[in-house]
Structures are given as structure tokens and as C-alpha cells.
Write a protein that holds these residues in place. Structure first.
Motif, PDB file in Angstrom:
ATOM      1  N   PRO A  24       0.838  -1.210   0.000  1.00 48.88           N
ATOM      2  CA  PRO A  24       0.000   0.000   0.000  1.00 48.88           C
ATOM      3  C   PRO A  24       0.861   1.244   0.000  1.00 48.88           C
ATOM      4  CG  PRO A  24      -0.699  -1.578   1.709  1.00 48.88           C
ATOM      5  CD  PRO A  24       0.591  -2.076   1.161  1.00 48.88           C
ATOM      6  N   THR A  25       0.293   2.313  -0.527  1.00 45.19           N
ATOM      7  CA  THR A  25       1.032   3.574  -0.560  1.00 45.19           C
ATOM      8  C   THR A  25       1.349   4.006   0.860  1.00 45.19           C
ATOM      9  OG1 THR A  25      -0.060   4.217  -2.569  1.00 45.19           O
ATOM     10  CG2 THR A  25       0.975   5.977  -1.285  1.00 45.19           C
ATOM     11  N   GLY A  26       2.609   4.308   1.156  1.00 48.90           N
ATOM     12  CA  GLY A  26       3.019   4.693   2.509  1.00 48.90           C
ATOM     13  C   GLY A  26       3.916   5.887   2.445  1.00 48.90           C
ATOM     14  N   VAL A  59       7.963   9.999  -3.423  1.00 42.97           N
ATOM     15  CA  VAL A  59       7.970   8.540  -3.399  1.00 42.97           C
ATOM     16  C   VAL A  59       6.597   8.043  -2.983  1.00 42.97           C
ATOM     17  CG1 VAL A  59       9.035   6.512  -2.367  1.00 42.97           C
ATOM     18  CG2 VAL A  59      10.423   8.525  -2.888  1.00 42.97           C
ATOM     19  N   SER A  60       6.153   6.998  -3.628  1.00 43.00           N
ATOM     20  CA  SER A  60       4.809   6.490  -3.368  1.00 43.00           C
ATOM     21  C   SER A  60       4.789   5.255  -2.480  1.00 43.00           C
ATOM     22  CB  SER A  60       4.102   6.179  -4.685  1.00 43.00           C
ATOM     23  OG  SER A  60       4.864   5.229  -5.422  1.00 43.00           O
ATOM     24  N   LYS A  61       5.809   4.390  -2.562  1.00 42.25           N
ATOM     25  CA  LYS A  61       5.821   3.136  -1.793  1.00 42.25           C
ATOM     26  C   LYS A  61       7.200   2.914  -1.198  1.00 42.25           C
ATOM     27  CE  LYS A  61       2.469   1.039  -4.941  1.00 42.25           C
ATOM     28  NZ  LYS A  61       1.305   1.434  -4.127  1.00 42.25           N
ATOM     29  N   VAL A  62       7.227   2.224  -0.022  1.00 46.92           N
ATOM     30  CA  VAL A  62       8.481   2.007   0.683  1.00 46.92           C
ATOM     31  C   VAL A  62       8.392   0.715   1.490  1.00 46.92           C
ATOM     32  CG1 VAL A  62       7.749   3.383   2.681  1.00 46.92           C
ATOM     33  CG2 VAL A  62      10.172   3.065   2.208  1.00 46.92           C
ATOM     34  N   ALA A  63       9.557   0.063   1.667  1.00 48.47           N
ATOM     35  CA  ALA A  63       9.591  -1.179   2.454  1.00 48.47           C
ATOM     36  C   ALA A  63      10.989  -1.378   3.029  1.00 48.47           C
ATOM     37  CB  ALA A  63       9.208  -2.373   1.584  1.00 48.47           C
ATOM     38  N   ILE A  71      10.519  -6.962   6.191  1.00 47.62           N
ATOM     39  CA  ILE A  71      10.310  -6.657   7.606  1.00 47.62           C
ATOM     40  C   ILE A  71       9.089  -5.753   7.753  1.00 47.62           C
ATOM     41  CG2 ILE A  71      11.344  -5.699   9.695  1.00 47.62           C
ATOM     42  CD1 ILE A  71      14.092  -6.164   8.407  1.00 47.62           C
ATOM     43  N   PHE A  72       9.090  -4.666   6.977  1.00 47.32           N
ATOM     44  CA  PHE A  72       7.945  -3.765   6.935  1.00 47.32           C
ATOM     45  C   PHE A  72       7.628  -3.453   5.489  1.00 47.32           C
ATOM     46  CE2 PHE A  72       8.855  -2.853  11.384  1.00 47.32           C
ATOM     47  CZ  PHE A  72       7.597  -2.586  11.911  1.00 47.32           C
ATOM     48  N   ALA A  73       6.329  -3.376   5.181  1.00 45.28           N
ATOM     49  CA  ALA A  73       5.856  -2.879   3.897  1.00 45.28           C
ATOM     50  C   ALA A  73       4.951  -1.696   4.193  1.00 45.28           C
ATOM     51  CB  ALA A  73       5.107  -3.967   3.132  1.00 45.28           C
ATOM     52  N   GLY A  74       5.469  -0.501   3.935  1.00 43.38           N
ATOM     53  CA  GLY A  74       4.726   0.669   4.396  1.00 43.38           C
ATOM     54  C   GLY A  74       4.675   0.634   5.916  1.00 43.38           C
ATOM     55  N   GLN A  75       3.465   0.735   6.472  1.00 46.60           N
ATOM     56  CA  GLN A  75       3.279   0.653   7.920  1.00 46.60           C
ATOM     57  C   GLN A  75       2.948  -0.765   8.384  1.00 46.60           C
ATOM     58  OE1 GLN A  75       3.430   3.446  10.365  1.00 46.60           O
ATOM     59  NE2 GLN A  75       4.691   3.957   8.597  1.00 46.60           N
ATOM     60  N   ASP A  76       2.814  -1.688   7.472  1.00 47.74           N
ATOM     61  CA  ASP A  76       2.446  -3.063   7.823  1.00 47.74           C
ATOM     62  C   ASP A  76       3.687  -3.858   8.207  1.00 47.74           C
ATOM     63  OD1 ASP A  76      -0.193  -2.492   7.235  1.00 47.74           O
ATOM     64  OD2 ASP A  76       0.000  -3.137   5.134  1.00 47.74           O
ATOM     65  N   LYS A  77       3.656  -4.433   9.413  1.00 46.25           N
ATOM     66  CA  LYS A  77       4.790  -5.216   9.896  1.00 46.25           C
ATOM     67  C   LYS A  77       4.628  -6.663   9.470  1.00 46.25           C
ATOM     68  CE  LYS A  77       7.407  -6.390  14.070  1.00 46.25           C
ATOM     69  NZ  LYS A  77       7.523  -6.221  15.550  1.00 46.25           N
TER      70      LYS A  77
END
Length: 337
Positions: A24-26, A59-63, A71-77
Motif C-alpha cells: 500500500p502507498t506509505g 515517493v509512493s511506496k516504501v519497504a 520486515i515492513f511494507a509501508g506501515q504493515d509489519k
């Protein structure tokens, strides 16, 4: 790189970025040149590591990934490790925090980003240092003089610790030895407390001690004869050194003496004293002090003598000062000095 490996690497990158598109966008992340050398972070075992990654609005997405694990995708652990969480300050930071770092946390961590134009990564290598720890050291030992001795001191740590030895005598100079300290033909002056120190500059060095006792046979270091008038107390003294502590005996000619009326034998560690009360003419003469332990025996002669007979403290016969003066005067007359 061979063409087959290049193809495999492109496929792997494509698969990863397809997975990233599902995130998801984070928080956006500041883009970083993929050709830049990997940064290193060095941290001590048990401390908290924060691996920084900063963001902007492009930037639209980060992990966050460790090796190939997300480990993390956006805010999702995605990680199940309770020690790991995110450090975020508004929309500007997307950093990874690892508490109570251990050696298995060492490795590469990737902050992976996607912009509208391209996908990029910023990689950090976490290096975990471990304080020096001595996990095996020799027990205290007792050896005989002349024996060969090996002392052991094994230590772990990251980086590998340096091991040094000292004998804690007044000089306490370093000894030649690392994990194993070899002492060939140990001497009595090499007995004492040995210090093993393991250090790698991560924390305070670890230190352990080994006590070494060196057994050796008795040596009589000093004797004290006695010039005693009749009716007075005569005292003879004998000092020895030995390990184990020597046993003492006193003899008059071939007869062993014991505590009886008029005779008192005292022993104080390495010293023995023979006291003869109310000295008579029969008490004058030669006495023998014997020091022994399980490694050997040594004896020495002492004298109880009447005043004026001139026996020295080592029992050797000497001429009284007055007699020497008489002989010197007589010799001077003969040569007409």
C-alpha cells in the motif's frame, strides 16, 4: 558477469519490484543511487540499532527488507520479531529500530523505494560487535619446581579478542603467551597469581586469574648461634624457606631434642627457636637444625658457647679478638716492626 547470471539477476529484481507494487502507498523515501557503496553501522551486542531512511514527497511506496525477507511494507509489519519496530517523524523519516541486537541480526538491510519514474534501494550493513568473554581458564594448580606448566585462557568476542598474560609480582610485566602460556622448568620465583586478560575494545576487558603454587625442598637461609653465660637463657634460631612449609627438628649430637624440662622448642612458620633455660657447662656444644618436607631435607649446625670462646653465628670456630691481638703483637716483635 556471464549473460545467464545477468538474466537471473534481472528476473530477481523484477520479481521483487512486482512484490513492492503490492505494498500500500506509505511514506515516501528520498531516492538513493544504487551504485553507492553500502554503508556500515557498527553496534554492540545488547544495544539498540536504528537504521536510518529519510523520506520526501516524491515517493509512493516504501519497504524494509533483511536479506530477502520483508520486515515492513509501508506501515504493515511482516516480521514476527517483537524487538523490531519503525521510527517515524511525521512524513520525513522511515527508520528501522532493532532492540537488544544480537549476532544473528548482523547482515544487510535494505530500504526499498518506488517513485513514479523508477524503483531504487538504499542498503546498510549492520555489524554486531560482542565484548570479549573468557569462557575457559585453567584451574589453580600446584606443581613441583622444574615441572613444565601450560596455562589455558580461551575467549570469544567479535572482533576476536587479544589475550595477554601477566604474573602479578611487583613488576607485573607482560608474558609471552596468548591462549596458552607455556612455562618450561618452572622456578619458585615464578609462583604467584597469573592474570589473563581478553580485550577487543568493545567493552571493558574480561579478566580471570590462575594461582600457581610451586613446591620446592627446604633451604636454610639463616642460623643464629648463641653466646650464653652459665645460668642464663640460651637461644638458637634457624630460618628456612620451602613449599610446603617445612617441619623442623633439633638434635644434640645424635639425640633428637623435645620439649622437656629446661628445653623449649618453638616453631613459627618458617622459623624455629631452641631455648635452653639455665644453661650449664654440659649444654655447651654443637646443635643441629633439620628442615624437611616431602621434597627434601636440609640441616645446619649451630653452637651454644660460653663467652670468650669466639664461635661465630655459622658455627665456624674463630679466635677471640684478645687472642688475635696477642698473636699480632708477638709476630710484630719477631720481625722487629
Amino acid at each position: 558477469m556471464p549473460s545467464g547470471r545477468k538474466s537471473c539477476w534481472r528476473d530477481l529484481q523484477a520479481s521483487f519490484f512486482r512484490l513492492l507494487c503490492l505494498i500500500p502507498t506509505g511514506f515516501p523515501v528520498r531516492s538513493v543511487d544504487m551504485q553507492r557503496a553500502t554503508d556500515n553501522i557498527t553496534i554492540r551486542q545488547g544495544d539498540t540499532a536504528i537504521i536510518r531512511c529519510y523520506v520526501d514527497d516524491k515517493v509512493s511506496k516504501v519497504a524494509w527488507l533483511n536479506r530477502s525477507n520483508i520486515i515492513f511494507a509501508g506501515q504493515d509489519k511482516w516480521s514476527l520479531d517483537p524487538r523490531v519496530d519503525l521510527v517515524t517523524k511525521g512524513q520525513l523519516e522511515y527508520s528501522l529500530r532493532i532492540q537488544k541486537v544480537d549476532v544473528y541480526d548482523e547482515g544487510s538491510y535494505t530500504c526499498s523505494i518506488q517513485t513514479k519514474q523508477q524503483s531504487k534501494t538504499s542498503q546498510v550493513h549492520l555489524i554486531v560487535q560482542v565484548p570479549a568473554n573468557i569462557y575457559k581458564v585453567s584451574e589453580d594448580i600446584i606443581v613441583n619446581e622444574g615441572s613444565n606448566v601450560t596455562l589455558t585462557c580461551l575467549a570469544s568476542g567479535r572482533p576476536d579478542p587479544i589475550i595477554t598474560w601477566r604474573l602479578l609480582n611487583p613488576s607485573a610485566e607482560p608474558l609471552d603467551g596468548e591462549e596458552y602460556l607455556d612455562i618450561i622448568g618452572i622456578m619458585r620465583n615464578q609462583a604467584g597469581r597469573y592474570e589473563c586478560k581478553a580485550s577487543n575494545d568493545v567493552a571493558t576487558p574480561d579478566v580471570k586469574y590462575v594461582n600457581v603454587v610451586v613446591n620446592y625442598p627446604p633451604t636454610i637461609k639463616r642460623t643464629q648461634s648463641s653466646e650464653t653465660p652459665v645460668g642464663r637463657l640460651g637461644t638458637l634460631q634457624c630460618d628456612a624457606t620451602a613449599v610446603p612449609t617445612p617441619e623442623f627438628e633439633w638434635y644434640r649430637d645424635d639425640k633428637r631434642l623435645s620439649n622437656t624440662q629446661g628445653i623449649n622448642i618453638q616453631i613459627h612458620g618458617m622459623t624455629t627457636v631452641l631455648m635452653i633455660a639455665n644453661v650449664t657447662e654440659e649444654d655447651y656444644g654443637n646443635y643441629t637444625c633439620v628442615a624437611s618436607n616431602r621434597l627434601g631435607v636440609q640441616n645446619a649446625s649451630l653452637f651454644l658457647y660460653r663467652p670468650g670462646t669466639g664461635r661465630d653465628i655459622n658455627g665456624a670456630v674463630s679466635v677471640s679478638q684478645s687472642l688475635w691481638l696477642l698473636l699480632a703483637s708477638f709476630f710484630c716483635l719477631l720481625i722487629k716492626c
